[in-house]
Scaffold this motif. Structure first.
Motif, PDB file in Angstrom:
ATOM      1  N   ILE A  59     -32.631  50.445 -36.525  1.00 52.79           N
ATOM      2  CA  ILE A  59     -31.530  50.428 -35.567  1.00 52.79           C
ATOM      3  C   ILE A  59     -32.065  50.371 -34.144  1.00 52.79           C
ATOM      4  CG2 ILE A  59     -29.575  51.721 -34.626  1.00 52.79           C
ATOM      5  CD1 ILE A  59     -28.959  52.749 -37.365  1.00 52.79           C
ATOM      6  N   ARG A 107     -24.101  46.676 -33.998  1.00 52.85           N
ATOM      7  CA  ARG A 107     -25.523  46.527 -34.343  1.00 52.85           C
ATOM      8  C   ARG A 107     -25.874  45.051 -34.412  1.00 52.85           C
ATOM      9  NH1 ARG A 107     -26.293  50.859 -39.348  1.00 52.85           N
ATOM     10  NH2 ARG A 107     -25.142  52.556 -38.332  1.00 52.85           N
ATOM     11  N   GLU A 109     -27.442  42.823 -36.170  1.00 54.09           N
ATOM     12  CA  GLU A 109     -28.080  42.542 -37.449  1.00 54.09           C
ATOM     13  C   GLU A 109     -27.805  41.097 -37.837  1.00 54.09           C
ATOM     14  OE1 GLU A 109     -27.990  45.667 -40.205  1.00 54.09           O
ATOM     15  OE2 GLU A 109     -26.045  46.382 -39.536  1.00 54.09           O
ATOM     16  N   GLY A 114     -20.142  41.697 -45.704  1.00 54.62           N
ATOM     17  CA  GLY A 114     -20.232  43.163 -45.636  1.00 54.62           C
ATOM     18  C   GLY A 114     -21.195  43.661 -44.575  1.00 54.62           C
ATOM     19  N   ARG A 115     -21.709  42.757 -43.729  1.00 58.82           N
ATOM     20  CA  ARG A 115     -22.599  43.194 -42.649  1.00 58.82           C
ATOM     21  C   ARG A 115     -22.233  42.434 -41.383  1.00 58.82           C
ATOM     22  NH1 ARG A 115     -26.862  46.108 -42.867  1.00 58.82           N
ATOM     23  NH2 ARG A 115     -27.615  45.732 -44.958  1.00 58.82           N
ATOM     24  N   TYR A 116     -21.713  43.154 -40.413  1.00 54.61           N
ATOM     25  CA  TYR A 116     -21.223  42.525 -39.193  1.00 54.61           C
ATOM     26  C   TYR A 116     -21.886  43.152 -37.983  1.00 54.61           C
ATOM     27  CZ  TYR A 116     -17.785  42.042 -42.872  1.00 54.61           C
ATOM     28  OH  TYR A 116     -17.199  41.835 -44.082  1.00 54.61           O
ATOM     29  N   GLN A 121     -16.396  52.249 -38.711  1.00 59.39           N
ATOM     30  CA  GLN A 121     -16.847  53.373 -39.535  1.00 59.39           C
ATOM     31  C   GLN A 121     -15.809  54.481 -39.512  1.00 59.39           C
ATOM     32  OE1 GLN A 121     -20.759  54.856 -38.454  1.00 59.39           O
ATOM     33  NE2 GLN A 121     -21.758  53.512 -39.936  1.00 59.39           N
ATOM     34  N   ARG A 252     -33.023  57.091 -46.417  1.00 62.32           N
ATOM     35  CA  ARG A 252     -32.112  56.855 -45.289  1.00 62.32           C
ATOM     36  C   ARG A 252     -32.869  56.339 -44.080  1.00 62.32           C
ATOM     37  NH1 ARG A 252     -28.704  55.543 -45.241  1.00 62.32           N
ATOM     38  NH2 ARG A 252     -27.400  56.433 -43.662  1.00 62.32           N
ATOM     39  N   LEU A 254     -32.437  56.664 -40.821  1.00 65.38           N
ATOM     40  CA  LEU A 254     -32.452  57.338 -39.531  1.00 65.38           C
ATOM     41  C   LEU A 254     -33.394  58.532 -39.587  1.00 65.38           C
ATOM     42  CD1 LEU A 254     -29.488  56.111 -40.166  1.00 65.38           C
ATOM     43  CD2 LEU A 254     -28.873  57.199 -38.042  1.00 65.38           C
ATOM     44  N   ILE A 275     -21.444  52.162 -49.552  1.00 63.79           N
ATOM     45  CA  ILE A 275     -20.159  52.301 -48.871  1.00 63.79           C
ATOM     46  C   ILE A 275     -20.065  53.605 -48.069  1.00 63.79           C
ATOM     47  CG2 ILE A 275     -18.778  50.692 -50.216  1.00 63.79           C
ATOM     48  CD1 ILE A 275     -18.032  52.860 -52.109  1.00 63.79           C
ATOM     49  N   ILE A 276     -20.787  54.637 -48.525  1.00 60.11           N
ATOM     50  CA  ILE A 276     -20.861  55.881 -47.737  1.00 60.11           C
ATOM     51  C   ILE A 276     -22.326  56.306 -47.707  1.00 60.11           C
ATOM     52  CG2 ILE A 276     -20.332  58.355 -47.703  1.00 60.11           C
ATOM     53  CD1 ILE A 276     -17.643  57.839 -48.812  1.00 60.11           C
ATOM     54  N   ALA A 277     -22.789  56.735 -46.552  1.00 53.85           N
ATOM     55  CA  ALA A 277     -24.160  57.217 -46.478  1.00 53.85           C
ATOM     56  C   ALA A 277     -24.198  58.433 -45.562  1.00 53.85           C
ATOM     57  CB  ALA A 277     -25.079  56.133 -45.930  1.00 53.85           C
ATOM     58  N   ALA A 299     -21.040  58.716 -43.057  1.00 56.21           N
ATOM     59  CA  ALA A 299     -20.242  57.635 -42.484  1.00 56.21           C
ATOM     60  C   ALA A 299     -19.938  56.604 -43.558  1.00 56.21           C
ATOM     61  CB  ALA A 299     -20.991  56.971 -41.334  1.00 56.21           C
ATOM     62  N   ARG A 304     -16.553  47.126 -45.742  1.00 56.70           N
ATOM     63  CA  ARG A 304     -17.346  46.884 -46.943  1.00 56.70           C
ATOM     64  C   ARG A 304     -16.604  47.396 -48.173  1.00 56.70           C
ATOM     65  NH1 ARG A 304     -23.631  48.483 -46.481  1.00 56.70           N
ATOM     66  NH2 ARG A 304     -23.649  47.052 -44.711  1.00 56.70           N
TER      67      ARG A 304
HETATM   68  P1  ATP Z   1     -27.606  49.408 -44.713  1.00 58.03           P
HETATM   69  O1  ATP Z   1     -28.733  49.878 -45.559  1.00 58.03           O
HETATM   70  O2  ATP Z   1     -26.518  48.719 -45.484  1.00 58.03           O
HETATM   71  O3  ATP Z   1     -28.027  48.641 -43.491  1.00 58.03           O
HETATM   72  P2  ATP Z   1     -27.401  51.710 -43.042  1.00 58.03           P
HETATM   73  O4  ATP Z   1     -28.340  52.696 -43.592  1.00 58.03           O
HETATM   74  O5  ATP Z   1     -27.771  50.919 -41.852  1.00 58.03           O
HETATM   75  O6  ATP Z   1     -26.902  50.720 -44.197  1.00 58.03           O
HETATM   76  P3  ATP Z   1     -25.591  53.677 -42.026  1.00 58.03           P
HETATM   77  O7  ATP Z   1     -26.129  53.576 -40.667  1.00 58.03           O
HETATM   78  O8  ATP Z   1     -25.876  54.874 -42.802  1.00 58.03           O
HETATM   79  O9  ATP Z   1     -25.988  52.376 -42.842  1.00 58.03           O
HETATM   80  O10 ATP Z   1     -24.008  53.418 -41.992  1.00 58.03           O
HETATM   81  C1  ATP Z   1     -23.118  54.005 -42.930  1.00 58.03           C
HETATM   82  C2  ATP Z   1     -22.224  52.969 -43.554  1.00 58.03           C
HETATM   83  O11 ATP Z   1     -21.686  52.100 -42.573  1.00 58.03           O
HETATM   84  C3  ATP Z   1     -22.956  52.015 -44.502  1.00 58.03           C
HETATM   85  O12 ATP Z   1     -23.078  52.595 -45.758  1.00 58.03           O
HETATM   86  C4  ATP Z   1     -22.016  50.831 -44.511  1.00 58.03           C
HETATM   87  O13 ATP Z   1     -20.919  51.054 -45.391  1.00 58.03           O
HETATM   88  C5  ATP Z   1     -21.518  50.787 -43.105  1.00 58.03           C
HETATM   89  N1  ATP Z   1     -22.300  49.817 -42.336  1.00 58.03           N
HETATM   90  C6  ATP Z   1     -23.515  49.970 -41.768  1.00 58.03           C
HETATM   91  N2  ATP Z   1     -23.901  48.869 -41.108  1.00 58.03           N
HETATM   92  C7  ATP Z   1     -22.883  47.974 -41.252  1.00 58.03           C
HETATM   93  C8  ATP Z   1     -22.649  46.633 -40.783  1.00 58.03           C
HETATM   94  N3  ATP Z   1     -23.537  46.010 -40.028  1.00 58.03           N
HETATM   95  N4  ATP Z   1     -21.488  46.022 -41.125  1.00 58.03           N
HETATM   96  C9  ATP Z   1     -20.568  46.654 -41.881  1.00 58.03           C
HETATM   97  N5  ATP Z   1     -20.714  47.907 -42.343  1.00 58.03           N
HETATM   98  C10 ATP Z   1     -21.856  48.572 -42.039  1.00 58.03           C
END
Ligand code: ATP
Ligand code: MG
Length: 414
Positions: A59, A107, A109, A114-116, A121, A252, A254, A275-277, A299, A304
């Motif tokens: 990140i 972000r 990315e 499912g990734r924007y 959140q 994880r 972070l 979907i949740i982390a 979150a 997603r």
């Molecule tokens: P990933 O491994 O998918 O990149 P992450 O560890 O970066 O996930 P977290 O920062 O823990 O994800 O965010 C918690 C939740 O937010 C994720 O489980 C996902 O459902 C959602 N999320 C994270 N990044 C994105 C994104 N770029 N677009 C859509 N949803 C996201």
């Protein structure tokens, strides 16, 4: 022609309605469970995220939108936890505290399904509780919310990544194991091991993962307190009736997590399956200049999650759309009151222009996807009833004015 930036989306119509329904359900559900909504700014001083998320994370290294104005560096918020703790400290709030946030994150990315780059959140944070009971409790909150909105087929993965104490000793052990496997590791992992060693387990490369399958795991090398804490979390989860799978490679992305970490995954999502982390982060408040305060949280990515769900959300507003066709301008006062009555029962209600011929109003009603058109004219006024046309069946019925409330309470358009 202007286009939106890559990785952003326009939300409207069904998808927006479904997201709103999820948000409304979250507000209702989590407030009933003691979580109060908090709103923090969508940008902060960049230093807050560098400090909390960690400078060697994906990140902070690649994904933050940073910008400088008048020699100050700001960042669009990439996640919620750091801001919530900053707000807690800055506003001198009191413990224990439970927070809910529902907002956009940013972000940079590579956009994919499912990734924007701007995404929503829904997250909860529980500040001030260190007992393993509360690790189980927030996992239970996530599960119950998912069940409430009708999500299915998700699994929960659990791990403990210990505290700095156990990690120090474990790092040496892992280091000597990896010494003999260095040639099999990718350059990212070699770098990660030096700077943020637990995150090597996050690597997506199969060759690296094969090495990590055999490597010693933090879970088997916890100090006594962390091992006991983890044991209790699992015991409580069993008592909550929550199925989970231990994943000793779950770390994880972070830096701030300690002890319990978990992810809710969905099988139908491919690479973006989380979907949740979340997890426990007992050291972060101190890191940000507050008192030592144990915390847990998670979150969820509702966009997603929606990809995994059928069109019908059980929490979606199932009420009907009414359209009122008055037959003449002298009925305006009457139809405005009628609209209030219908909306008062929770239905949508639109007004036709009573100066227009009835045929045209009914056509408009169709275009607005009305399930019922209520017609009110001379005969209705004289005899005290409404003509209600079911737009799907094309049938009309007379409903007496004094029975209209009961009708509204019971209608089902289909
Ligand atoms: P990933 O491994 O998918 O990149 P992450 O560890 O970066 O996930 P977290 O920062 O823990 O994800 O965010 C918690 C939740 O937010 C994720 O489980 C996902 O459902 C959602 N999320 C994270 N990044 C994105 C994104 N770029 N677009 C859509 N949803 C996201
Ligand atoms: Mg990510």
């Amino acid at each position: 022609m202007y286009q939106k930036p890559k990785g952003t989306r326009d939300l409207f119509d069904k998808e927006l309605r479904r997201l709103q329904a999820m948000n409304a359900a979250a507000r209702d559900f989590f407030t009933r469970n003691g979580y109060e909504e908090i709103r923090t700014p969508s940008f902060e001083f960049a230093a807050l995220f560098d400090r909390s998320i960690g400078t060697t994370t994906d990140i902070v290294e690649h994904e933050i939108y940073r910008f400088e104005v008048n020699k100050k560096t700001y960042a669009l918020r990439p996640e919620g936890t750091a801001s919530v703790l900053r707000a807690f400290i800055e506003n001198k709030l009191t413990l224990p505290a439970r927070f809910l946030y529902i907002c956009s994150m940013y972000r940079r990315e590579r956009p994919q399904k499912g990734r924007y780059r701007e995404f929503q959140q829904i997250g909860i944070e529980l500040l001030g509780e260190n007992k393993p009971f509360f690790d189980a409790e927030i996992i239970d909150q996530g599960k119950r919310y998912l069940v409430l909105i009708g999500a299915k087929d998700f699994t929960i993965e659990l791990n403990s990544i210990g505290c700095p104490d156990c990690r120090g000793k474990y790092r040496e052990k892992l280091g000597s194991f990896l010494q003999n496997h260095m040639t099999d590791l990718c350059s990212d992992c070699k770098r990660r091991f030096e700077r943020n060693f637990l995150r090597i387990f996050d690597c997506k490369k199969e060759t690296c993962q094969r090495v990590y399958d055999e490597a010693p795991k933090i879970t088997d090398n916890l100090c006594h307190e962390c091992a006991e804490h983890y044991h209790k979390v699992k015991e409580y989860l069993n008592q909550f009736g929550i199925d989970y799978a231990e994943n000793k490679k779950l770390v994880r992305g972070l830096d701030y997590y300690t002890r319990t970490v978990f992810e809710f995954k969905h099988g139908g999502l491919g690479a973006q399956d989380t979907i949740i982390a979340g997890g426990r982060y007992d050291l972060l408040m101190r890191e940000l200049g507050g008192q030592d305060t144990p915390c847990t949280g998670w979150a969820m990515g509702p966009e997603r999650l929606l990809l995994t769900m059928s069109e019908d959300l059980p929490v979606l507003d199932q009420k009907e759309t009414f359209y009122i066709a008055g037959m003449g301008e002298r009925y305006i006062t009457k139809i405005v009151r009628l609209r209030d009555q219908i909306q008062g029962k929770g239905h949508r209600c639109l007004l036709g222009d009573p100066g227009e011929p009835i045929k045209i109003q009914v056509k408009r009603a169709n275009k607005c996807n009305a399930t019922y058109t209520v017609i009110y004219g001379e005969d209705e006024e004289k005899n005290g009833y409404y003509t209600v046309k079911n737009m799907q069946l094309g049938e009309q019925q007379k409903v007496l004015i004094q029975e209209f409330d009961a009708f509204l309470a019971n209608v089902r358009g289909k």
